[in-house]
Design an enzyme around this catalytic site. Sequence first.
Site, PDB file in Angstrom:
ATOM      1  CE1 TYR A 129     -11.810 -19.306  10.906  1.00  0.00           C
ATOM      2  CE2 TYR A 129     -12.991 -17.564  10.171  1.00  0.00           C
ATOM      3  CZ  TYR A 129     -12.089 -18.654   9.851  1.00  0.00           C
ATOM      4  OH  TYR A 129     -11.391 -18.638   8.835  1.00  0.00           O
ATOM      5  CG  HIS A 130      -9.511 -12.662  13.623  1.00  0.00           C
ATOM      6  ND1 HIS A 130      -9.689 -11.980  12.619  1.00  0.00           N
ATOM      7  CD2 HIS A 130      -8.696 -12.148  14.872  1.00  0.00           C
ATOM      8  CE1 HIS A 130      -9.095 -10.824  13.100  1.00  0.00           C
ATOM      9  NE2 HIS A 130      -8.744 -10.889  14.197  1.00  0.00           N
ATOM     10  N   GLY A 131     -12.090 -13.561  11.124  1.00  0.00           N
ATOM     11  CA  GLY A 131     -12.058 -13.396   9.713  1.00  0.00           C
ATOM     12  C   GLY A 131     -10.884 -12.588   9.303  1.00  0.00           C
ATOM     13  CD  GLU A 202      -9.195 -18.567  13.607  1.00  0.00           C
ATOM     14  OE1 GLU A 202      -9.169 -19.790  13.970  1.00  0.00           O
ATOM     15  OE2 GLU A 202      -9.708 -17.703  14.285  1.00  0.00           O
TER      16      GLU A 202
END
Length: 330
Positions: A129-131, A202
Amino acid sequence: MTGGNESCTAGSTSMSYLACLSYILEEWTGVKDIGDYLSYAFYILWVLFPLVVVFVLPGVIIILFYVSILWLHIYKRKNEIKEAYSHDVWIGAREMLATIWDGHGRIWHGYELHGVENIPQGPGLIVFYHGATPVDYIYFTARLHIMKRRCCTVVADHFVSRLPGFRILLEFFGIIHGPKEACVRTLEKGQLLAIAPGGVREALFSDETYTILWSDRKGFAQVAIDAKVPIIPMFTQNVREGFRTLGRIKILRSLYERTRLPVVPLYGGFPVKLRTFIGEPIPYEPNMTADELAAKTKAAVQALIEKHQKIPGNIFRALMERFRTQKKED
């Protein structure tokens, strides 16, 4: 002038620092009632201090990036002769930068890496998951190098290569932009490859609800199938609380969709607790389609989010987690 300075502490009751400073400045400048101006200035500074902190802290990460770039240029310059005789000119630099970034992660975020045993000895595709920033991924690669002496190539957006001075950093970290064939070749060499299917979209437009924004992307799944490697899901707890974006502003979303430029401002750099969790590998199955594998991977990342992240995310709670002990079952 000396007598004026001494009057700041003369008598039974000393003057306040602000009053003393005002007295000295009045003598130097000849401006009367300068204390009122100073009081107003300090009040404005106090009011704006949270805003200054919010937007200045991200600059620390940028400075650290460019310190890394400067170090790489110096290192490469000093090792130009050795380069012709070495299979990897970056060995020493990799040790140094891994130590620097891991130290920053430990001190600023109390960074932890859990589940490293789920990374196979051979090749594998890490999907995460990309912050709002990729700083958690950098901490992960630094810790992985220190613990296992392994490197991990990552797929990044093309705009990263256009950032001033970042070319040598891309070479050092093994950052590639695709295409699919390049990703497959990397895995076939026995290396680890990481990709965030949500990418810049994202990063900019997900929020404290940790919504996965992968759309219908399945290219990463096809890469894993073609290379016949497992997919390893990964998620970093509180990654959205460290940095946040103004992605909810509709005009910024519209501008990004038209230009594909990351024009959305971010803020933060808060010293929240960061823990990266690596899930169990999704093994290669020759009969599984790319659609099925992509859906299975998304579900695995979602499961990590639901298990390790309190939603919606909260900055204060994430800060307080620096003082709590992680349960063993995590």
